[in-house]
Scaffold this motif. Structure first.
Motif, PDB file in Angstrom:
ATOM      1  N   LEU A  11      -3.809   5.636   1.338  1.00 17.18           N
ATOM      2  CA  LEU A  11      -3.252   4.245   1.721  1.00 17.18           C
ATOM      3  C   LEU A  11      -4.372   3.324   2.245  1.00 17.18           C
ATOM      4  O   LEU A  11      -5.092   3.756   2.991  1.00 17.18           O
ATOM      5  CB  LEU A  11      -2.284   4.422   2.931  1.00 17.18           C
ATOM      6  CG  LEU A  11      -2.082   3.190   3.615  1.00 17.18           C
ATOM      7  CD1 LEU A  11      -1.160   2.250   2.603  1.00 17.18           C
ATOM      8  CD2 LEU A  11      -0.908   3.593   4.983  1.00 17.18           C
ATOM      9  N   SER A  88      -2.261  -5.262  -3.490  1.00 19.83           N
ATOM     10  CA  SER A  88      -0.894  -4.668  -3.272  1.00 19.83           C
ATOM     11  C   SER A  88      -0.448  -4.518  -4.760  1.00 19.83           C
ATOM     12  O   SER A  88       0.198  -3.480  -4.870  1.00 19.83           O
ATOM     13  CB  SER A  88       0.262  -5.740  -2.492  1.00 19.83           C
ATOM     14  OG  SER A  88       0.307  -6.899  -3.184  1.00 19.83           O
ATOM     15  N   THR A  91      -1.007  -0.858  -6.190  1.00 16.97           N
ATOM     16  CA  THR A  91      -0.330   0.192  -5.748  1.00 16.97           C
ATOM     17  C   THR A  91       0.399   0.895  -6.928  1.00 16.97           C
ATOM     18  O   THR A  91       1.016   0.312  -7.964  1.00 16.97           O
ATOM     19  CB  THR A  91       0.858  -0.298  -4.835  1.00 16.97           C
ATOM     20  OG1 THR A  91       0.298  -0.484  -3.691  1.00 16.97           O
ATOM     21  CG2 THR A  91       1.802   0.889  -4.457  1.00 16.97           C
ATOM     22  N   GLN A 121      -1.548   9.280  -5.728  1.00 17.67           N
ATOM     23  CA  GLN A 121      -0.771   7.990  -5.051  1.00 17.67           C
ATOM     24  C   GLN A 121      -1.960   7.187  -4.564  1.00 17.67           C
ATOM     25  O   GLN A 121      -2.776   7.385  -3.596  1.00 17.67           O
ATOM     26  CB  GLN A 121       0.362   8.221  -4.169  1.00 17.67           C
ATOM     27  CG  GLN A 121       0.809   7.077  -3.553  1.00 17.67           C
ATOM     28  CD  GLN A 121       1.668   6.260  -4.598  1.00 17.67           C
ATOM     29  OE1 GLN A 121       2.533   7.006  -5.404  1.00 17.67           O
ATOM     30  NE2 GLN A 121       1.584   5.105  -4.498  1.00 17.67           N
ATOM     31  N   THR A 123      -1.751   3.451  -2.520  1.00 15.54           N
ATOM     32  CA  THR A 123      -0.956   2.612  -1.904  1.00 15.54           C
ATOM     33  C   THR A 123      -1.850   1.514  -1.224  1.00 15.54           C
ATOM     34  O   THR A 123      -2.623   1.743  -0.360  1.00 15.54           O
ATOM     35  CB  THR A 123       0.063   3.182  -0.704  1.00 15.54           C
ATOM     36  OG1 THR A 123       0.921   4.232  -1.546  1.00 15.54           O
ATOM     37  CG2 THR A 123       1.032   2.166  -0.310  1.00 15.54           C
ATOM     38  N   SER A 125      -1.808  -1.911   1.229  1.00 15.75           N
ATOM     39  CA  SER A 125      -0.590  -2.449   2.092  1.00 15.75           C
ATOM     40  C   SER A 125      -1.206  -4.089   2.305  1.00 15.75           C
ATOM     41  O   SER A 125      -2.667  -4.387   2.377  1.00 15.75           O
ATOM     42  CB  SER A 125      -0.692  -1.909   3.298  1.00 15.75           C
ATOM     43  OG  SER A 125      -1.978  -1.934   4.025  1.00 15.75           O
TER      44      SER A 125
END
Length: 126
Positions: A11, A88, A91, A121, A123, A125
């Motif tokens: 993240l 974003s 992602t 993954q 991600t 934000s």
């Protein structure tokens, strides 16, 4: 057989950076190219960046040009994807893929690759 293991996802805030790694093991001597793809739920796997083993030649998706850099460490049989200025829209689950059939230039078609990692993954934000 070839095994691919991705790592480095996580993240991050928009504008930040991540570096993905893909470690290859097994019959890697037959590699002709490796490529990064990404996928979000409900959409087809999307080409991100690729590299042929001879040359080498590289290719990037328009959406990541100037922000992402693909590279490799031959001694460690590892492929990297340096991702800067993340958005974003970046992602997704990122996959590395390896092709053992001869190829001169990077192909962006996921069906043209023979081995895949499990994905990592990413991600971003906003």
């Amino acid at each position: 057989q070839v095994q691919l293991v991705e790592s480095g996802g996580g993240l991050v805030q928009a504008g930040g950076s991540l570096r993905l790694s893909c470690a290859a093991s097994g019959r890697t001597f037959s590699t002709y190219g490796m490529t990064w793809f990404r996928q979000v739920p409900g959409k087809e796997r999307e080409f991100v960046a690729g590299m042929t083993w001879s040359g080498p030649s590289t290719r990037y998706a328009d959406s990541v040009k100037g922000r992402f850099t693909i590279s490799r460490d031959n001694a460690k049989n590892t492929l990297f994807l340096q991702m800067n200025s993340l958005k974003s829209s970046d992602t997704a689950v990122y996959y590395c893929a390896l092709r053992v059939r001869p190829v001169v230039v990077v192909t962006p078609l996921w069906r043209e690759y023979d081995y895949w990692g499990q994905g990592t993954q990413v991600t971003v934000s906003s």
